[in-house]
Write a protein that holds these residues in place. Structure first.
Motif, mmCIF file in Angstrom:
data_model
loop_
_atom_site.group_PDB
_atom_site.id
_atom_site.type_symbol
_atom_site.label_atom_id
_atom_site.label_comp_id
_atom_site.label_asym_id
_atom_site.label_seq_id
_atom_site.Cartn_x
_atom_site.Cartn_y
_atom_site.Cartn_z
ATOM 1 N N GLY A 17 13.823 -5.776 48.638
ATOM 2 C CA GLY A 17 12.971 -5.611 47.468
ATOM 3 C C GLY A 17 11.901 -4.574 47.657
ATOM 4 N N LEU A 18 11.311 -4.516 48.859
ATOM 5 C CA LEU A 18 10.195 -3.611 49.079
ATOM 6 C C LEU A 18 10.654 -2.252 49.561
ATOM 7 C CD1 LEU A 18 7.206 -3.123 49.142
ATOM 8 C CD2 LEU A 18 7.120 -4.068 51.434
ATOM 9 N N ILE A 19 11.500 -2.229 50.605
ATOM 10 C CA ILE A 19 11.916 -0.948 51.146
ATOM 11 C C ILE A 19 12.800 -0.209 50.151
ATOM 12 C CG2 ILE A 19 13.092 0.217 53.036
ATOM 13 C CD1 ILE A 19 12.316 -2.088 54.831
ATOM 14 N N ALA A 20 13.709 -0.928 49.508
ATOM 15 C CA ALA A 20 14.568 -0.259 48.538
ATOM 16 C C ALA A 20 13.746 0.308 47.397
ATOM 17 C CB ALA A 20 15.625 -1.215 47.989
ATOM 18 N N MET A 58 6.702 -3.365 40.123
ATOM 19 C CA MET A 58 7.585 -4.131 41.006
ATOM 20 C C MET A 58 6.913 -4.385 42.343
ATOM 21 S SD MET A 58 11.517 -3.188 41.905
ATOM 22 C CE MET A 58 12.546 -4.237 42.943
ATOM 23 N N ALA A 59 6.267 -3.366 42.894
ATOM 24 C CA ALA A 59 5.581 -3.509 44.182
ATOM 25 C C ALA A 59 4.441 -4.506 44.085
ATOM 26 C CB ALA A 59 5.059 -2.157 44.648
ATOM 27 N N ASP A 65 6.860 -7.212 33.911
ATOM 28 C CA ASP A 65 6.457 -5.864 33.520
ATOM 29 C C ASP A 65 7.384 -4.832 34.140
ATOM 30 O OD1 ASP A 65 4.690 -3.987 32.235
ATOM 31 O OD2 ASP A 65 3.850 -3.547 34.206
ATOM 32 N N ALA A 66 7.766 -5.017 35.402
ATOM 33 C CA ALA A 66 8.664 -4.073 36.059
ATOM 34 C C ALA A 66 9.999 -4.012 35.343
ATOM 35 C CB ALA A 66 8.863 -4.480 37.514
ATOM 36 N N GLU A 67 10.537 -5.170 34.988
ATOM 37 C CA GLU A 67 11.831 -5.188 34.294
ATOM 38 C C GLU A 67 11.749 -4.465 32.959
ATOM 39 O OE1 GLU A 67 15.135 -8.389 32.581
ATOM 40 O OE2 GLU A 67 13.525 -9.064 33.924
#
Length: 208
Positions: A17-20, A58-59, A65-67
């Protein structure tokens, strides 16, 4: 083993989730890619701004909100597989594997060799218990990009915990370390695997 599996699964989700998210901002570090149809025209600045806003949400953990922002981005700029992959990550984290698979398929329809999409496909197949298919997807990701660290990490997880292939797991965790730098937790995992591989080799020598 159950407690370790739970921890490793959570760790895998966090890394993906984070690195990608960081790696997928435009699918490469050098700047925005050309659209999937091969058009090399300049990407409008507003596209980058909108994507970065979605990535920032997302981060920050604001999944709703990210979606919405990634969906808005794809309405305007539908030819970017990375946006589909990040939506797949959000759906997977919400437990909606069907929606995640749709987004992965959309990304692969745009770029069949997209490493992050193939990595997500591997994670999906692992959750479904389709371990051989998961391995195939991770290997496809590495065929597309041999230095894609997340695929090495996830193939290491799969190899150790699900396929019981310790030497293979060790190889991929070592490569992950080489690509990402010293990760203390992965370093401990490597030491444990080295010990277990050596023990297995000693046992094999005795029984021959």
């Amino acid at each position: 083993m159950l407690s370790r599996l739970s921890t490793d699964t959570l760790r895998e989700v966090w890394r993906t989730g984070l690195i990608a998210l960081l790696m997928l901002l435009w699918g490469c570090a050098s700047g925005p890619p050309a659209p999937a149809d091969g058009d090399a025209t300049t990407i409008p600045p507003q596209a980058r701004t909108l994507y970065e806003q979605a990535a920032a949400a997302m981060a920050a953990g604001d999944k709703v909100d990210a979606e919405l922002r990634f969906q808005e981005f794809l309405l305007r700029y539908p030819d970017y597989p990375g946006a589909h992959v990040n939506l797949a990550i959000l759906h997977a984290q919400a437990g909606d594997d069907a929606a995640a698979e749709e987004r992965i398929e959309a990304a692969l329809a745009l770029d069949a060799a997209h490493p992050a999409a193939l990595n997500q496909l591997g994670m999906l197949r692992r959750r479904q218990g389709r371990f051989e298919d998961a391995e195939a997807a991770y290997r496809q990701a590495l065929a597309a990009d041999p230095d894609y660290a997340l695929a090495h990490y996830n193939l290491g997880v799969l190899s150790e915990l699900y396929l019981q292939r310790l030497e293979q797991a060790l190889t991929h965790f070592q490569r992950y370390q080489e690509l990402t730098g010293e990760d203390e937790e992965v370093g401990r995992w490597i030491i444990d695997l080295e010990r277990r591989v050596a023990a297995n080799q000693r046992t094999a020598n005795v029984t021959e």
